[in-house]
Design an enzyme around this catalytic site. Structure first.
Site, PDB file in Angstrom:
ATOM      1  N   ASP A 165      32.460 -46.287  51.125  1.00 58.54           N
ATOM      2  CA  ASP A 165      31.562 -46.541  49.976  1.00 58.54           C
ATOM      3  C   ASP A 165      30.139 -46.680  50.499  1.00 58.54           C
ATOM      4  OD1 ASP A 165      30.703 -47.014  47.380  1.00 58.54           O
ATOM      5  OD2 ASP A 165      31.212 -49.147  47.405  1.00 58.54           O
ATOM      6  N   ASP A 190      29.954 -54.629  52.981  1.00 62.48           N
ATOM      7  CA  ASP A 190      30.867 -54.201  51.910  1.00 62.48           C
ATOM      8  C   ASP A 190      31.948 -53.245  52.412  1.00 62.48           C
ATOM      9  OD1 ASP A 190      31.828 -54.261  49.373  1.00 62.48           O
ATOM     10  OD2 ASP A 190      30.167 -53.195  48.424  1.00 62.48           O
TER      11      ASP A 190
HETATM   12  N1  LIG Z   1      26.549 -61.103  54.672  1.00 59.39           N
HETATM   13  C1  LIG Z   1      25.553 -60.965  53.787  1.00 59.39           C
HETATM   14  N2  LIG Z   1      24.318 -61.462  54.029  1.00 59.39           N
HETATM   15  C2  LIG Z   1      23.332 -61.318  53.128  1.00 59.39           C
HETATM   16  N3  LIG Z   1      23.470 -60.705  51.941  1.00 59.39           N
HETATM   17  C3  LIG Z   1      24.668 -60.196  51.630  1.00 59.39           C
HETATM   18  C4  LIG Z   1      25.768 -60.293  52.530  1.00 59.39           C
HETATM   19  N4  LIG Z   1      26.846 -59.712  51.938  1.00 59.39           N
HETATM   20  C5  LIG Z   1      26.423 -59.270  50.746  1.00 59.39           C
HETATM   21  N5  LIG Z   1      25.116 -59.539  50.544  1.00 59.39           N
HETATM   22  C6  LIG Z   1      24.318 -59.205  49.343  1.00 59.39           C
HETATM   23  O1  LIG Z   1      25.166 -59.154  48.227  1.00 59.39           O
HETATM   24  C7  LIG Z   1      25.205 -57.826  47.699  1.00 59.39           C
HETATM   25  C8  LIG Z   1      26.628 -57.497  47.242  1.00 59.39           C
HETATM   26  O2  LIG Z   1      27.498 -57.554  48.351  1.00 59.39           O
HETATM   27  P1  LIG Z   1      28.622 -56.457  48.566  1.00 59.39           P
HETATM   28  O3  LIG Z   1      29.450 -56.883  49.726  1.00 59.39           O
HETATM   29  O4  LIG Z   1      27.993 -55.109  48.641  1.00 59.39           O
HETATM   30  O5  LIG Z   1      29.477 -56.645  47.238  1.00 59.39           O
HETATM   31  P2  LIG Z   1      29.834 -55.667  46.029  1.00 59.39           P
HETATM   32  O6  LIG Z   1      31.262 -55.350  46.268  1.00 59.39           O
HETATM   33  O7  LIG Z   1      29.612 -56.481  44.820  1.00 59.39           O
HETATM   34  O8  LIG Z   1      28.945 -54.452  46.106  1.00 59.39           O
HETATM   35  C9  LIG Z   1      24.709 -56.946  48.828  1.00 59.39           C
HETATM   36  O9  LIG Z   1      24.117 -55.761  48.367  1.00 59.39           O
HETATM   37  C10 LIG Z   1      23.708 -57.825  49.509  1.00 59.39           C
HETATM   38  O10 LIG Z   1      22.474 -57.775  48.824  1.00 59.39           O
HETATM   39 MG   LIG Z   2      28.183 -53.364  47.602  1.00 61.62          MG
END
Ligand SMILES: Nc1ncnc2c1ncn2[C@@H]1O[C@H](COP(=O)(O)OP(=O)(O)O)[C@@H](O)[C@H]1O
Ligand SMILES: [Mg+2]
Length: 268
Positions: A200, A217
């Protein structure tokens, strides 16, 4: 009807107790007065998982919301002696989990799980945790996996001074050629060293900060033996070529794929 009312009341009572226990450990759910977040994210199962993590002292505080996505909510949190971390909660009620089943069921590491919605979400959370571990062990820039329980994943915080690094889409690179080469190197090392395909990859799932790019992600990431691994890899490459295509010169998608998986495995 009466029975149902009684059940609801019991659940409400249990939720209240868990909430109180968490408060006593110093963990207040900041959005808890927001009824919608409360109901959709912090249900009984989630509060219980949170409770277990707090009890084990994996988390010591839950802070503000960083993101609300299709399947998960991400919150700022603290662990240990007040170190930054992130808590990602897969929503059991309103998560879009159909897509999850397809990825999970083709993955030999997770072939023997039961197939209820909850089981799939728990397996997904575990899968994101193990994918992060694999990627980190292979030296890739990903958040450090700290713990998981049920639908909750705790990982290292990518950011500075409590502010998360921005997604690549919000921080267009000053040196697009360099950033493009960096992304291709990440995809290659993820495949060759960690033996994973992100699945993804986009400017949403790459953070930019501290002078480098970070992959996040990775719940859907699959091993090369997943029947769709090469198709996912090709799609990741296409996404990146689309993003960088308007910013710098890009390489041929098939050539990139061949270069990563090796000529002998290449099936267009
Ligand atoms: N470890 C992290 N540190 C800082 N920000 C994070 C982290 N993990 C996620 N984020 C923030 O949260 C958002 C959503 O996380 P993500 O894992 O992509 O979840 P989703 O499945 O909702 O897309 C990311 O785009 C980022 O901005
Ligand atoms: Mg994401």
């Amino acid at each position: 009807m009466k029975k149902r009312g009684e059940e609801t009341k019991k659940t409400d009572d249990r939720v209240e107790t868990l909430d109180r226990e968490l408060s006593q450990m110093g963990i207040r759910i900041r959005d808890s007065d927001d009824r919608k977040v409360r109901d959709e994210v912090f249900d009984e199962v989630t509060l219980y998982a949170l409770y277990k993590l707090a009890k084990k002292k994996v988390i010591s505080a839950v802070g503000g919301s960083i993101s609300t996505g299709k399947e998960a909510n991400v919150f700022y949190a603290e662990h240990g002696e007040g170190e930054d971390c992130v808590i990602k909660i897969y929503r059991i009620r309103t998560g879009n989990f159909n897509a999850m089943s397809d990825y999970i069921l083709g993955d030999p590491r997770f072939s023997n799980i039961r197939k209820t919605k909850k089981d799939i979400i728990f397996a997904w959370t575990k899968k994101e945790y193990s994918n992060l571990s694999r990627a980190l062990e292979a030296g890739l820039p990903v958040p450090e996996p700290i713990a998981f329980d049920r639908n909750i994943l705790i990982m290292g915080f990518l950011g500075e001074g409590g502010v998360p690094y921005p997604q690549l889409r919000l921080a267009p690179p000053d040196d697009p050629e360099g950033a493009y080469a960096e992304v291709l190197d990440l995809i290659t090392r993820l495949y060759q060293k960690a033996r994973l395909v992100h699945g993804d990859l986009s400017e949403y799932n790459i953070l930019s900060g501290g002078g480098r790019l970070w992959l996040i992600d990775v719940g859907q990431a699959v091993t090369p033996d997943h029947p769709s691994a090469h198709r996912f890899l090709f799609r990741d490459i296409q996404n990146m070529n689309r993003y960088f295509g308007s910013r710098c010169k890009t390489l041929d998608e098939h050539e990139i794929l061949k270069g990563i998986v090796g000529e002998e495995f290449f099936t267009p």
